[in-house]
Write an enzyme that holds these catalytic residues in place. Sequence first.
Site, PDB file in Angstrom:
ATOM      1  N   ASP A 205    -107.879  89.809 -51.535  1.00  0.00           N
ATOM      2  CA  ASP A 205    -106.776  90.765 -51.641  1.00  0.00           C
ATOM      3  C   ASP A 205    -107.044  91.910 -50.675  1.00  0.00           C
ATOM      4  O   ASP A 205    -108.205  92.251 -50.407  1.00  0.00           O
ATOM      5  CB  ASP A 205    -106.667  91.315 -53.067  1.00  0.00           C
ATOM      6  CG  ASP A 205    -106.121  90.297 -54.060  1.00  0.00           C
ATOM      7  OD1 ASP A 205    -105.304  89.442 -53.654  1.00  0.00           O
ATOM      8  OD2 ASP A 205    -106.504  90.366 -55.237  1.00  0.00           O
TER       9      ASP A 205
ATOM     10  N   ASP B  85     -99.361  86.716 -53.284  1.00  0.00           N
ATOM     11  CA  ASP B  85     -98.844  87.427 -54.456  1.00  0.00           C
ATOM     12  C   ASP B  85     -97.414  87.923 -54.220  1.00  0.00           C
ATOM     13  O   ASP B  85     -96.570  87.865 -55.123  1.00  0.00           O
ATOM     14  CB  ASP B  85     -99.745  88.612 -54.802  1.00  0.00           C
ATOM     15  CG  ASP B  85    -101.161  88.204 -55.153  1.00  0.00           C
ATOM     16  OD1 ASP B  85    -101.354  87.066 -55.616  1.00  0.00           O
ATOM     17  OD2 ASP B  85    -102.078  89.024 -54.960  1.00  0.00           O
TER      18      ASP B  85
END
Length: 172
Positions: free
Chosen positions: A132, A150
């Site tokens: 991330d 995401d």
Amino acid sequence: MKSKSFFPVLEPHSNAERRWLGGAFAVGGAVLLLDQLTKIVVEKSFILHESRTVIDGFFNLTYVLNYGAAWSILSGHGWFLLLIAGLVLAGAIWKFRYLTEGYAERFIAVFLVFGGVFGNSIDRIWRGAVVDFLDFYIKSYHWPVFNVADIAICCGVGIFMLSSLLRKEKEK
């Protein structure tokens, strides 16, 4: 079947359905490619936990590893999350016609989710955790760091939900 929507209603096995299916597949593939490329760039350009300001007080690029799902839920249970992802993907593929009901926007929505799920699943298999790096915040309020996969999952779910709310339910 005529539709007053921006997106057409597709007849099963029609050329239009095949074109939309191909386009949706391309969108899912592009999401997967963009997701993996951005993660490779972050891995090669950042040290783990390094953060670089993009917009002061609002947005950083921050390299973190997520060993769980959203907000690190089920952290350390990557194989369980892979199993869930596999079951969800298998079920969605099996029930694809039922899920989409011939609505073109749902083809895109489902393949956005597929691209995102595949992107994060690749991370769990090859990296042992999800990379991330998109870090948004205002003052001390931080949104959890996330990635391209995401975004695709959230957009796909959002499009699907809007379609479900705005489209009239078909006769059974």
